[in-house]
Design a protein around this motif. Sequence first.
Motif, PDB file in Angstrom:
ATOM      1  N   ILE A  57       0.901  -1.320  -0.025  1.00 47.14           N
ATOM      2  CA  ILE A  57      -0.080   0.057   0.003  1.00 47.14           C
ATOM      3  C   ILE A  57       0.787   1.220   0.112  1.00 47.14           C
ATOM      4  CG2 ILE A  57      -1.753   1.266   1.389  1.00 47.14           C
ATOM      5  CD1 ILE A  57      -3.004  -1.381   2.359  1.00 47.14           C
ATOM      6  N   ILE A  58       1.891   1.287   0.895  1.00 47.91           N
ATOM      7  CA  ILE A  58       2.784   2.512   1.100  1.00 47.91           C
ATOM      8  C   ILE A  58       3.583   2.523  -0.471  1.00 47.91           C
ATOM      9  CG2 ILE A  58       4.838   3.311   2.122  1.00 47.91           C
ATOM     10  CD1 ILE A  58       2.338   3.414   3.745  1.00 47.91           C
ATOM     11  N   PHE A  59       4.154   1.572  -0.865  1.00 46.85           N
ATOM     12  CA  PHE A  59       4.875   1.746  -2.070  1.00 46.85           C
ATOM     13  C   PHE A  59       4.051   1.983  -3.388  1.00 46.85           C
ATOM     14  CE2 PHE A  59       8.066  -1.620  -0.280  1.00 46.85           C
ATOM     15  CZ  PHE A  59       8.799  -0.507   0.462  1.00 46.85           C
ATOM     16  N   SER A  60       2.834   1.584  -3.378  1.00 47.27           N
ATOM     17  CA  SER A  60       1.941   2.117  -4.340  1.00 47.27           C
ATOM     18  C   SER A  60       1.470   3.493  -4.483  1.00 47.27           C
ATOM     19  CB  SER A  60       0.666   0.993  -4.403  1.00 47.27           C
ATOM     20  OG  SER A  60       0.928  -0.332  -4.557  1.00 47.27           O
ATOM     21  N   GLY A  61       1.300   3.936  -3.317  1.00 46.24           N
ATOM     22  CA  GLY A  61       0.955   5.358  -3.195  1.00 46.24           C
ATOM     23  C   GLY A  61       2.303   6.143  -3.681  1.00 46.24           C
ATOM     24  N   ALA A  62       3.512   5.558  -3.199  1.00 43.22           N
ATOM     25  CA  ALA A  62       4.542   6.592  -3.447  1.00 43.22           C
ATOM     26  C   ALA A  62       4.827   6.377  -5.051  1.00 43.22           C
ATOM     27  CB  ALA A  62       5.837   5.985  -2.681  1.00 43.22           C
ATOM     28  N   GLN A  63       4.765   5.313  -5.537  1.00 40.92           N
ATOM     29  CA  GLN A  63       4.833   5.090  -7.096  1.00 40.92           C
ATOM     30  C   GLN A  63       4.022   6.094  -7.638  1.00 40.92           C
ATOM     31  OE1 GLN A  63       7.083   3.666  -8.728  1.00 40.92           O
ATOM     32  NE2 GLN A  63       6.042   3.752 -10.811  1.00 40.92           N
ATOM     33  N   PHE A  64       2.493   6.093  -7.319  1.00 42.75           N
ATOM     34  CA  PHE A  64       1.606   6.863  -8.077  1.00 42.75           C
ATOM     35  C   PHE A  64       1.945   8.205  -7.958  1.00 42.75           C
ATOM     36  CE2 PHE A  64      -2.597   8.623  -8.294  1.00 42.75           C
ATOM     37  CZ  PHE A  64      -3.047   8.349  -9.452  1.00 42.75           C
ATOM     38  N   ALA A  65       2.304   8.727  -6.887  1.00 43.53           N
ATOM     39  CA  ALA A  65       2.505  10.010  -6.647  1.00 43.53           C
ATOM     40  C   ALA A  65       3.732  10.601  -7.377  1.00 43.53           C
ATOM     41  CB  ALA A  65       2.804  10.449  -5.037  1.00 43.53           C
ATOM     42  N   TYR A  66       4.820   9.548  -7.504  1.00 47.71           N
ATOM     43  CA  TYR A  66       6.173   9.955  -8.308  1.00 47.71           C
ATOM     44  C   TYR A  66       5.745   9.961  -9.611  1.00 47.71           C
ATOM     45  CZ  TYR A  66      10.309   9.187 -10.501  1.00 47.71           C
ATOM     46  OH  TYR A  66      11.557   9.180 -11.433  1.00 47.71           O
ATOM     47  N   VAL A  67       4.627   9.158 -10.259  1.00 42.79           N
ATOM     48  CA  VAL A  67       4.486   9.155 -11.602  1.00 42.79           C
ATOM     49  C   VAL A  67       3.762  10.461 -12.007  1.00 42.79           C
ATOM     50  CG1 VAL A  67       3.167   7.923 -13.289  1.00 42.79           C
ATOM     51  CG2 VAL A  67       4.663   6.719 -12.036  1.00 42.79           C
ATOM     52  N   ILE A  68       2.763  10.807 -10.949  1.00 42.80           N
ATOM     53  CA  ILE A  68       1.991  11.898 -11.251  1.00 42.80           C
ATOM     54  C   ILE A  68       2.850  13.300 -11.110  1.00 42.80           C
ATOM     55  CG2 ILE A  68       0.029  13.277 -10.136  1.00 42.80           C
ATOM     56  CD1 ILE A  68      -1.102  11.126 -11.789  1.00 42.80           C
ATOM     57  N   MET A  69       3.651  13.123 -10.401  1.00 40.09           N
ATOM     58  CA  MET A  69       4.333  14.569 -10.382  1.00 40.09           C
ATOM     59  C   MET A  69       5.417  14.728 -11.563  1.00 40.09           C
ATOM     60  SD  MET A  69       5.236  15.265  -6.224  1.00 40.09           S
ATOM     61  CE  MET A  69       5.429  13.397  -5.747  1.00 40.09           C
ATOM     62  N   ARG A  70       6.059  13.451 -11.916  1.00 42.63           N
ATOM     63  CA  ARG A  70       6.809  13.552 -13.124  1.00 42.63           C
ATOM     64  C   ARG A  70       5.759  13.972 -14.422  1.00 42.63           C
ATOM     65  NH1 ARG A  70       9.720   8.787 -15.169  1.00 42.63           N
ATOM     66  NH2 ARG A  70      10.433  10.352 -16.455  1.00 42.63           N
ATOM     67  N   MET A  71       4.473  14.074 -14.497  1.00 43.47           N
ATOM     68  CA  MET A  71       3.780  14.315 -15.448  1.00 43.47           C
ATOM     69  C   MET A  71       3.649  15.994 -15.809  1.00 43.47           C
ATOM     70  SD  MET A  71       0.812  11.596 -15.450  1.00 43.47           S
ATOM     71  CE  MET A  71      -0.170  12.152 -16.481  1.00 43.47           C
ATOM     72  N   ALA A  72       4.024  16.767 -14.742  1.00 42.09           N
ATOM     73  CA  ALA A  72       3.930  18.086 -14.597  1.00 42.09           C
ATOM     74  C   ALA A  72       4.369  18.979 -16.043  1.00 42.09           C
ATOM     75  CB  ALA A  72       4.337  18.757 -13.525  1.00 42.09           C
ATOM     76  N   ASP A  73       3.986  19.709 -16.501  1.00 40.05           N
ATOM     77  CA  ASP A  73       4.611  20.577 -17.579  1.00 40.05           C
ATOM     78  C   ASP A  73       5.876  21.330 -17.207  1.00 40.05           C
ATOM     79  OD1 ASP A  73       2.641  19.559 -19.437  1.00 40.05           O
ATOM     80  OD2 ASP A  73       1.360  21.433 -19.081  1.00 40.05           O
ATOM     81  N   ARG A  74       7.097  21.393 -17.708  1.00 36.36           N
ATOM     82  CA  ARG A  74       8.074  22.064 -17.373  1.00 36.36           C
ATOM     83  C   ARG A  74       8.053  23.433 -17.896  1.00 36.36           C
ATOM     84  NH1 ARG A  74      12.753  18.617 -16.369  1.00 36.36           N
ATOM     85  NH2 ARG A  74      12.139  16.496 -16.706  1.00 36.36           N
ATOM     86  N   ASP A  75       8.462  24.327 -16.901  1.00 32.38           N
ATOM     87  CA  ASP A  75       8.367  25.770 -17.085  1.00 32.38           C
ATOM     88  C   ASP A  75       9.389  26.005 -18.230  1.00 32.38           C
ATOM     89  OD1 ASP A  75       6.119  26.156 -15.524  1.00 32.38           O
ATOM     90  OD2 ASP A  75       7.639  26.682 -13.724  1.00 32.38           O
ATOM     91  N   GLU A  76       9.160  26.830 -19.096  1.00 32.74           N
ATOM     92  CA  GLU A  76      10.159  27.303 -20.103  1.00 32.74           C
ATOM     93  C   GLU A  76      10.888  28.854 -19.731  1.00 32.74           C
ATOM     94  OE1 GLU A  76      11.226  25.405 -22.625  1.00 32.74           O
ATOM     95  OE2 GLU A  76       9.693  23.749 -21.869  1.00 32.74           O
ATOM     96  N   GLY A  77      10.380  29.079 -18.449  1.00 28.80           N
ATOM     97  CA  GLY A  77      10.965  30.517 -18.111  1.00 28.80           C
ATOM     98  C   GLY A  77      12.330  30.232 -17.585  1.00 28.80           C
ATOM     99  N   PRO A  78      13.084  31.358 -17.119  1.00 28.48           N
ATOM    100  CA  PRO A  78      14.167  31.327 -16.618  1.00 28.48           C
ATOM    101  C   PRO A  78      14.372  30.505 -15.350  1.00 28.48           C
ATOM    102  CG  PRO A  78      13.213  33.366 -16.039  1.00 28.48           C
ATOM    103  CD  PRO A  78      12.272  32.776 -17.018  1.00 28.48           C
ATOM    104  N   ARG A  79      15.641  30.037 -15.380  1.00 27.29           N
ATOM    105  CA  ARG A  79      16.058  28.795 -14.027  1.00 27.29           C
ATOM    106  C   ARG A  79      16.619  29.680 -12.931  1.00 27.29           C
ATOM    107  NH1 ARG A  79      13.539  24.015 -14.686  1.00 27.29           N
ATOM    108  NH2 ARG A  79      13.649  23.360 -16.751  1.00 27.29           N
TER     109      ARG A  79
END
Length: 110
Positions: A57-79
């Motif tokens: 249960i813990i590892f599944s939740g962490a895996q799902f959170a990791y995958v969802i957070m990786r789906m975010a659009d990258r900002d093209e603005g200044p770093r």
Amino acid sequence: MPKLVRLYINSIFVGFALSVLFLGALVALDIGGLRGLILGSSSGLVAAAMLIVFNGIIFSGAQFAYVIMRMADRDEGPRSGRAVRLEPVPVRAEARADARKPMARQMRRR
């Protein structure tokens, strides 16, 4: 099946697979004498199943959170934090005091 549901089910499979590997590592390395407790007890199978389910249960939740957070659009603005130059802007401010009362009385009143 919607993509998000499929992603969640895949995360569950990955989480439980990691849980089985984790339990295998715990038993193989005999962390805290766990191998003797699981293999030497009559209820060791129940303990192993509980470890797999709860860690899954813990590892599944962490895996799902990791995958969802990786789906975010990258900002093209200044770093860097210095992308915009800030310049001070003069501000006019007035300070008024009651001329009839001494300053000490005004401070005590607050």
